[in-house]
Design an enzyme around this catalytic site. Structure first.
Site, PDB file in Angstrom:
ATOM      1  N   HIS A  47       0.312 -22.610 -78.618  1.00 22.25           N
ATOM      2  CA  HIS A  47       0.721 -22.173 -77.278  1.00 22.25           C
ATOM      3  C   HIS A  47       0.391 -20.697 -77.041  1.00 22.25           C
ATOM      4  CE1 HIS A  47       3.831 -20.585 -74.455  1.00 22.25           C
ATOM      5  NE2 HIS A  47       3.486 -21.643 -73.766  1.00 22.25           N
ATOM      6  N   TRP A  55      10.166 -14.630 -68.471  1.00 18.26           N
ATOM      7  CA  TRP A  55      10.599 -14.852 -69.855  1.00 18.26           C
ATOM      8  C   TRP A  55      10.921 -13.525 -70.530  1.00 18.26           C
ATOM      9  CZ3 TRP A  55      10.810 -19.252 -73.101  1.00 18.26           C
ATOM     10  CH2 TRP A  55      10.534 -20.455 -72.460  1.00 18.26           C
TER      11      TRP A  55
END
Length: 152
Positions: free
Chosen positions: A86, A24
């Site tokens: 998250h 990512w």
């Protein structure tokens, strides 16, 4: 170098090191990887394997699988706070998981996981042109320095 950070110079010639990097945030991860590569080269480490995993959450399992075959590992990732829990879950899982692997296997792992509130904070720490810190280099150097210290 950030104020208070140690200036480490280590000789890692002959060591076998794996760099495990999340996928990512391409720009930030590119900087972290380049920094780790520089850090290992500065230490004289030439036997380097790079392994890419999907995200920061997956760093722990990759480190666990690789630890028995390497003198040290470098774990690189970035988690940027969003509007859900998250961030906390992934940061906690990565920190506890990587800690568990290094303690269980006695394999030093340089912790190069950025946990930032904003993408700009991550960029500032990624070792990119204009960055104030180079966490990839720091993580690689710390991993090698720990191996050297434990062998002394």
């Amino acid at each position: 170098m950030k104020d208070g950070a140690p200036a480490l110079t280590v000789d890692g010639r002959g060591l076998k090191v794996a760099v495990v990097a999340a996928s990512w945030h391409d720009q930030v991860m590119g900087g972290l990887l380049d920094g780790a590569r520089r850090g290992l080269a500065d230490a004289g480490v030439t036997d380097v394997t790079e392994v890419r995993v999907p995200g920061t959450f997956e760093l722990s399992v990759a480190c666990s699988a690789l630890a028995p075959r390497y003198d040290a590992l470098v774990a690189l990732g970035v988690v940027i706070r969003g509007g859900t829990p998250h961030f906390e879950y992934v940061c906690q899982a990565a920190t506890v998981g990587i800690t568990e692997v290094t303690v269980r296997t006695a394999t030093p792992i340089g912790f190069g996981v950025l946990t930032c509130d904003t993408e700009q904070q991550a960029i500032e720490r990624a070792g990119l042109p204009g960055s104030t810190e180079d966490k990839g280099h720091e993580a690689a150097t710390a991993a090698v320095a720990t191996v050297v210290a434990l062998r002394a």
